[in-house]
Design a protein around this motif. Structure first.
Motif, mmCIF file in Angstrom:
data_model
loop_
_atom_site.group_PDB
_atom_site.id
_atom_site.type_symbol
_atom_site.label_atom_id
_atom_site.label_comp_id
_atom_site.label_asym_id
_atom_site.label_seq_id
_atom_site.Cartn_x
_atom_site.Cartn_y
_atom_site.Cartn_z
ATOM 1 N N ILE A 43 0.838 -1.206 0.000
ATOM 2 C CA ILE A 43 0.000 0.000 0.000
ATOM 3 C C ILE A 43 0.871 1.253 0.000
ATOM 4 C CG2 ILE A 43 -1.677 1.327 1.348
ATOM 5 C CD1 ILE A 43 -2.895 -1.424 2.163
ATOM 6 N N GLN A 44 1.946 1.263 0.797
ATOM 7 C CA GLN A 44 2.837 2.430 0.804
ATOM 8 C C GLN A 44 3.505 2.608 -0.559
ATOM 9 O OE1 GLN A 44 3.316 4.665 3.682
ATOM 10 N NE2 GLN A 44 3.830 5.831 1.854
ATOM 11 N N THR A 45 3.870 1.508 -1.199
ATOM 12 C CA THR A 45 4.468 1.580 -2.537
ATOM 13 C C THR A 45 3.484 2.188 -3.534
ATOM 14 O OG1 THR A 45 5.911 -0.305 -2.095
ATOM 15 C CG2 THR A 45 5.491 0.210 -4.409
ATOM 16 N N ALA A 46 2.228 1.775 -3.470
ATOM 17 C CA ALA A 46 1.205 2.318 -4.374
ATOM 18 C C ALA A 46 0.974 3.806 -4.116
ATOM 19 C CB ALA A 46 -0.098 1.541 -4.214
ATOM 20 N N ILE A 47 0.941 4.188 -2.854
ATOM 21 C CA ILE A 47 0.754 5.602 -2.506
ATOM 22 C C ILE A 47 1.939 6.428 -3.003
ATOM 23 C CG2 ILE A 47 0.696 7.202 -0.547
ATOM 24 C CD1 ILE A 47 -0.995 5.033 0.919
ATOM 25 N N SER A 48 3.137 5.892 -2.822
ATOM 26 C CA SER A 48 4.341 6.600 -3.279
ATOM 27 C C SER A 48 4.383 6.702 -4.801
ATOM 28 C CB SER A 48 5.593 5.891 -2.765
ATOM 29 O OG SER A 48 5.640 5.958 -1.356
ATOM 30 N N ALA A 49 3.882 5.684 -5.484
ATOM 31 C CA ALA A 49 3.905 5.674 -6.952
ATOM 32 C C ALA A 49 3.075 6.800 -7.556
ATOM 33 C CB ALA A 49 3.415 4.327 -7.473
ATOM 34 N N VAL A 50 2.090 7.277 -6.820
ATOM 35 C CA VAL A 50 1.274 8.391 -7.327
ATOM 36 C C VAL A 50 1.700 9.725 -6.706
ATOM 37 C CG1 VAL A 50 -0.697 6.957 -7.956
ATOM 38 C CG2 VAL A 50 -0.599 7.978 -5.666
ATOM 39 N N GLY A 51 2.877 9.720 -6.074
ATOM 40 C CA GLY A 51 3.449 10.962 -5.568
ATOM 41 C C GLY A 51 2.936 11.427 -4.221
ATOM 42 N N LEU A 52 2.281 10.550 -3.471
ATOM 43 C CA LEU A 52 1.728 10.962 -2.181
ATOM 44 C C LEU A 52 2.453 10.333 -0.989
ATOM 45 C CD1 LEU A 52 -2.061 10.774 -3.108
ATOM 46 C CD2 LEU A 52 -0.635 12.827 -2.896
ATOM 47 N N ILE B 31 0.904 10.717 2.794
ATOM 48 C CA ILE B 31 0.097 9.636 3.368
ATOM 49 C C ILE B 31 1.033 8.528 3.825
ATOM 50 C CG2 ILE B 31 -1.700 7.916 2.956
ATOM 51 C CD1 ILE B 31 -2.766 9.768 0.730
ATOM 52 N N LYS B 32 0.964 8.195 5.087
ATOM 53 C CA LYS B 32 1.799 7.139 5.663
ATOM 54 C C LYS B 32 0.933 5.945 6.023
ATOM 55 C CE LYS B 32 5.423 9.728 5.491
ATOM 56 N NZ LYS B 32 6.534 9.438 4.616
ATOM 57 N N VAL B 33 1.490 4.773 5.857
ATOM 58 C CA VAL B 33 0.787 3.538 6.182
ATOM 59 C C VAL B 33 1.409 2.960 7.444
ATOM 60 C CG1 VAL B 33 0.137 1.240 5.372
ATOM 61 C CG2 VAL B 33 0.317 3.134 3.750
ATOM 62 N N SER B 34 0.577 2.471 8.335
ATOM 63 C CA SER B 34 1.049 1.889 9.585
ATOM 64 C C SER B 34 0.115 0.750 9.974
ATOM 65 C CB SER B 34 1.090 2.953 10.692
ATOM 66 O OG SER B 34 1.702 2.426 11.851
ATOM 67 N N THR B 35 0.230 0.308 11.211
ATOM 68 C CA THR B 35 -0.661 -0.699 11.765
ATOM 69 C C THR B 35 -0.846 -0.420 13.247
ATOM 70 O OG1 THR B 35 -1.143 -3.067 11.923
ATOM 71 C CG2 THR B 35 1.134 -2.400 12.345
ATOM 72 N N TYR B 36 -1.952 -0.886 13.785
ATOM 73 C CA TYR B 36 -2.199 -0.791 15.222
ATOM 74 C C TYR B 36 -1.757 -2.085 15.885
ATOM 75 C CZ TYR B 36 -5.081 3.406 15.007
ATOM 76 O OH TYR B 36 -5.525 4.685 14.842
ATOM 77 N N ILE B 37 -1.029 -1.960 16.984
ATOM 78 C CA ILE B 37 -0.685 -3.133 17.779
ATOM 79 C C ILE B 37 -1.382 -3.025 19.126
ATOM 80 C CG2 ILE B 37 1.520 -3.510 16.624
ATOM 81 C CD1 ILE B 37 2.893 -2.299 19.107
ATOM 82 N N GLU B 38 -1.558 -4.152 19.768
ATOM 83 C CA GLU B 38 -2.181 -4.157 21.091
ATOM 84 C C GLU B 38 -1.106 -4.042 22.163
ATOM 85 O OE1 GLU B 38 -3.516 -7.692 22.831
ATOM 86 O OE2 GLU B 38 -2.353 -8.986 21.529
ATOM 87 N N ILE B 39 -1.473 -3.536 23.305
ATOM 88 C CA ILE B 39 -0.511 -3.367 24.387
ATOM 89 C C ILE B 39 -0.031 -4.715 24.929
ATOM 90 C CG2 ILE B 39 -2.103 -3.222 26.331
ATOM 91 C CD1 ILE B 39 -0.312 -0.702 27.156
ATOM 92 N N GLY B 40 -0.777 -5.789 24.635
ATOM 93 C CA GLY B 40 -0.395 -7.120 25.087
ATOM 94 C C GLY B 40 0.900 -7.638 24.481
#
Length: 120
Positions: free
Chosen positions: A28-37, A41-50
Motif C-alpha cells: 500500500i505504501q508503494t502504491a501511494i508513493s507511486a502516485v506521488g503521495l 500519506i503514511k501507512v502503519s498498523t495498530y498493535i495491542e498493548i499485550g
C-alpha cells in the motif's frame, strides 16, 4: 492509513493474519508513493498493548520476545518511511487494575501535571 488492527501472533483470532500485515503495509505504501503521495500519506498498523513485556510506565515499554520477529520488519519499514507505530493502550482499563499506580485523571488524559517523568 492503518493496515490491520491488533493483529498479533499471540492472539488466536488474529494470528492467521500475521504473514499478511507487513506485505500489505509495504504494498500500500508503494502504491501511494507511486502516485506521488508518499510524503503525505503514511501507512502503519495498530498493535495491542499485550505485545509489550512491560507497559508501565510506557516510556519503559519493551516488546515480548515472541513478537520481535513479527514486529521487527514492520518497525524498520515504519522508521525508514517516517511513519508512526500505532498502539492501542486503553489507559482507562489499565487504571482499573492498578489504581494505586495509575490515577483515573492520568487514564482519562486529564492530569494537570507530570504524572510519571521519564527516568523515574
Amino acid at each position: 492509513m492503518a493496515v490491520g488492527n491488533e493483529v498479533s501472533p499471540l492472539k488466536g483470532d488474529t494470528s492467521q493474519f500475521v504473514p499478511f500485515v507487513f506485505p500489505a503495509i509495504r504494498n500500500i505504501q508503494t502504491a501511494i508513493s507511486a502516485v506521488g503521495l508518499g510524503n503525505q500519506i503514511k501507512v502503519s498498523t495498530y498493535i495491542e498493548i499485550g505485545v509489550l513485556g512491560n507497559s508501565y510506565p510506557l516510556s519503559d515499554g519493551v516488546f515480548l520476545p515472541e513478537v520481535r520477529q513479527y514486529l521487527g520488519g514492520i518497525i524498520q519499514f515504519l522508521v525508514n518511511n517516517r511513519a508512526p507505530l500505532l498502539v492501542n493502550i486503553y489507559p482507562y482499563f489499565t487504571s482499573i487494575g492498578s489504581q494505586q499506580q495509575i490515577s483515573l485523571d492520568y487514564a482519562l488524559f486529564m492530569s494537570t501535571g507530570i504524572v510519571m517523568p521519564d527516568g523515574t
